[in-house]
Design a protein around this motif. Structure first.
Motif, mmCIF file in Angstrom:
data_model
loop_
_atom_site.group_PDB
_atom_site.id
_atom_site.type_symbol
_atom_site.label_atom_id
_atom_site.label_comp_id
_atom_site.label_asym_id
_atom_site.label_seq_id
_atom_site.Cartn_x
_atom_site.Cartn_y
_atom_site.Cartn_z
ATOM 1 N N ARG A 164 0.857 -1.187 0.000
ATOM 2 C CA ARG A 164 0.000 0.000 0.000
ATOM 3 C C ARG A 164 0.894 1.237 0.000
ATOM 4 O O ARG A 164 1.460 1.594 1.022
ATOM 5 N N TRP A 165 0.999 1.897 -1.165
ATOM 6 C CA TRP A 165 1.914 3.035 -1.285
ATOM 7 C C TRP A 165 1.261 4.318 -0.798
ATOM 8 O O TRP A 165 1.879 5.123 -0.136
ATOM 9 N N LEU A 166 0.013 4.535 -1.160
ATOM 10 C CA LEU A 166 -0.808 5.604 -0.595
ATOM 11 C C LEU A 166 -2.158 4.990 -0.234
ATOM 12 O O LEU A 166 -2.712 4.214 -1.013
ATOM 13 N N THR A 167 -2.673 5.338 0.931
ATOM 14 C CA THR A 167 -4.003 4.908 1.329
ATOM 15 C C THR A 167 -4.958 6.096 1.220
ATOM 16 O O THR A 167 -4.543 7.233 0.983
ATOM 17 N N ALA A 168 -6.238 5.829 1.430
ATOM 18 C CA ALA A 168 -7.230 6.909 1.352
ATOM 19 C C ALA A 168 -6.905 8.037 2.316
ATOM 20 O O ALA A 168 -7.162 9.220 2.024
ATOM 21 N N ASP A 209 2.925 12.472 -5.592
ATOM 22 C CA ASP A 209 4.381 12.399 -5.526
ATOM 23 C C ASP A 209 4.730 10.996 -5.032
ATOM 24 O O ASP A 209 4.502 10.654 -3.867
ATOM 25 N N LEU A 210 5.257 10.181 -5.938
ATOM 26 C CA LEU A 210 5.505 8.782 -5.616
ATOM 27 C C LEU A 210 6.727 8.587 -4.720
ATOM 28 O O LEU A 210 6.889 7.511 -4.137
ATOM 29 N N VAL A 211 7.567 9.604 -4.636
ATOM 30 C CA VAL A 211 8.729 9.536 -3.745
ATOM 31 C C VAL A 211 8.339 9.956 -2.334
ATOM 32 O O VAL A 211 8.615 9.252 -1.352
ATOM 33 N N GLU A 212 7.681 11.124 -2.228
ATOM 34 C CA GLU A 212 7.256 11.619 -0.919
ATOM 35 C C GLU A 212 6.004 10.911 -0.411
ATOM 36 O O GLU A 212 5.664 11.019 0.770
ATOM 37 N N ARG A 213 5.297 10.253 -1.334
ATOM 38 C CA ARG A 213 4.063 9.528 -0.996
ATOM 39 C C ARG A 213 3.003 10.492 -0.460
ATOM 40 O O ARG A 213 2.399 10.284 0.590
ATOM 41 N N THR A 214 2.774 11.561 -1.238
ATOM 42 C CA THR A 214 1.775 12.566 -0.907
ATOM 43 C C THR A 214 0.898 12.815 -2.133
ATOM 44 O O THR A 214 1.307 12.550 -3.268
ATOM 45 N N ALA A 215 -0.290 13.352 -1.896
ATOM 46 C CA ALA A 215 -1.223 13.647 -2.976
ATOM 47 C C ALA A 215 -1.791 15.047 -2.818
ATOM 48 O O ALA A 215 -2.131 15.469 -1.708
ATOM 49 N N THR A 216 -1.893 15.762 -3.937
ATOM 50 C CA THR A 216 -2.550 17.064 -3.978
ATOM 51 C C THR A 216 -3.472 17.089 -5.189
ATOM 52 O O THR A 216 -3.242 16.386 -6.184
ATOM 53 N N ALA A 217 -4.508 17.912 -5.117
ATOM 54 C CA ALA A 217 -5.467 17.997 -6.221
ATOM 55 C C ALA A 217 -4.897 18.860 -7.341
ATOM 56 O O ALA A 217 -4.330 19.927 -7.103
#
Length: 316
Positions: A164-168, A209-217
Motif C-alpha cells: 500500500r503506497w498511498l491509502t485513502a 508524488d511517488l517519492v514523498e508519498r503525498t497527494a494534492t489535487a
C-alpha cells in the motif's frame, strides 16, 4: 472499470487550440477491431506494445485477447479463469514485452511473459485493482474499492509483493473511486483520476508524488478529468469521461487537457465526439496518429457481441 459520473461539462465546446499531433502514419489499419464474438466478454483494458501487438482485457470473464493493429480480428491469448484470473481490467506492457494485468475484484496483479507464461501473481487484500502504470523500477495500481495506490517493485525479472503506497488517508479528501493512472517526470509523479461519488464536483485529478508519498489535487479548468482511462503524451493528458447527455441518459467522450510544467494545473481544450451508453467506452490508447478506445458495453441495457475497439471520433 467505468463508474458513471455526473458532471457539468456535458456541453463542453470543441476549442480551437493549437495542439501538436504526433507525426506517425496510420497506414492500412482498420477503424474497428473485433475483440470477441462471444457473449459476456465486456472488454475493459487496452495496451499496444512497440511492435503493434494489441491486447484487450475482459472484465466479464478475465480473458485477455491479442492481435495486431493491422488486423481486424483479435484472438484469445490468456483464457478465462486461468491462474485465478476471473476478471481483468487495466493493462500495461513493459519494454521486455511483459504484460501486467489488473485483476479487478480478484485483488490480484498478474504478470505474463510474451508467450503467455505466468511470471508472477501478487495480491492486494480487499482490493479492486483497476488500472496499471509502469516505471523503470515499479508497477503502480489504483484500487477503486479502498482508495489505495498499490506498488510492487520491479527488479530485473523479479516482481515484488504489492505494498500500500498511498491509502485513502494520504489524500486531502478520501477518494471516491480511483481509476486511471499515468506516471510522468521520470517516475516521480503520477496523475490519478478519481471519479468521486457520482455527484457533480466530487470528481478529481490527483497529483501523486511517488517519492514523498503525498497527494494534492490538480486544478482542472474548463472541464473535468475524473476519468476512467488516462493517456499522457508530454503535456497532453487524455481521459475517457462520462456525463449526462441532457436527455435523461449518459454520454462518453475523451477530454484532452493541457498540463502545466509542474503538473499542478490541467486545462481542458478539446473533446471528442460523444458515444452513448450502449457503447460505454472505458479507456484510451495511442496507435500511430489516432486514438483507440474500448467499447465495454458495461452500462449498456443489453450487452451483446461483437465486442469491439474503435477509433475515437473527432480527436487525435
Amino acid at each position: 472499470m467505468k463508474k458513471l459520473l455526473a458532471s457539468t461539462t456535458a456541453g463542453l465546446a470543441v476549442l480551437t487550440v493549437a495542439v501538436p499531433t504526433p507525426a506517425l502514419a496510420v497506414g492500412s489499419r482498420p477503424h474497428t477491431y473485433v475483440v470477441s464474438r462471444e457473449p459476456g466478454v465486456l472488454p475493459e483494458g487496452i495496451a499496444v506494445d512497440r511492435d503493434g501487438t494489441l491486447y484487450v482485457s475482459s472484465v466479464g470473464t478475465g480473458a485477455v485477447y491479442r492481435g495486431h493493429v493491422r488486423n481486424r480480428e483479435l484472438r484469445p491469448f490468456l483464457p478465462s479463469g486461468a491462474d485465478g484470473r476471473t476478471r481483468a481490467a487495466g493493462l500495461d506492457v513493459d519494454r521486455k514485452g511483459r504484460l501486467f494485468v489488473a485483476g479487478w475484484d480478484t485483488g490480484a496483479l498478474f504478470v505474463h511473459a510474451p508467450d503467455g507464461e505466468l511470471l508472477a501473481r501478487r495480491t492486494g487484500p480487499g482490493a479492486a485493482l483497476n488500472d496499471v502504470a509502469l516505471t523503470a523500477d515499479a508497477v503502480y495500481l489504483t484500487d477503486s474499492a479502498t482508495g489505495t495506490v498499490w506498488r510492487a517493485t520491479l527488479n530485473g525479472p523479479e516482481v515484488g509483493n504489492l505494498v500500500r503506497w498511498l491509502t485513502a488517508a494520504d489524500f486531502p479528501v478520501a477518494p471516491g473511486f480511483l481509476n486511471g493512472i499515468v506516471v510522468t517526470d521520470g517516475g516521480r509523479i503520477a496523475l490519478v483520476a478519481d471519479q468521486g461519488s457520482g455527484q457533480p464536483g466530487t470528481e478529481r485529478l490527483w497529483r501523486v508524488d511517488l517519492v514523498e508519498r503525498t497527494a494534492t489535487a490538480v486544478e482542472v479548468v474548463d472541464g473535468q478529468m475524473g476519468a476512467d482511462g488516462l493517456l499522457l503524451e508530454g503535456d497532453r493528458l487524455y481521459g475517457v469521461v462520462n456525463f449526462p447527455d441532457g436527455a435523461g441518459g449518459w454520454a462518453f467522450a475523451v477530454n484532452l487537457a493541457m498540463l502545466d510544467a509542474d503538473r499542478r494545473t490541467a486545462r481542458v481544450v478539446r473533446q471528442s465526439r460523444p458515444a452513448d451508453l450502449s457503447q460505454s467506452p472505458t479507456t484510451v490508447v495511442r496507435d500511430a496518429g489516432r486514438l483507440l478506445w474500448v467499447n465495454s458495453q458495461l452500462n449498456a441495457p443489453t450487452p451483446a457481441p461483437p465486442f469491439t475497439v474503435t477509433q475515437v471520433p473527432g480527436l487525435r
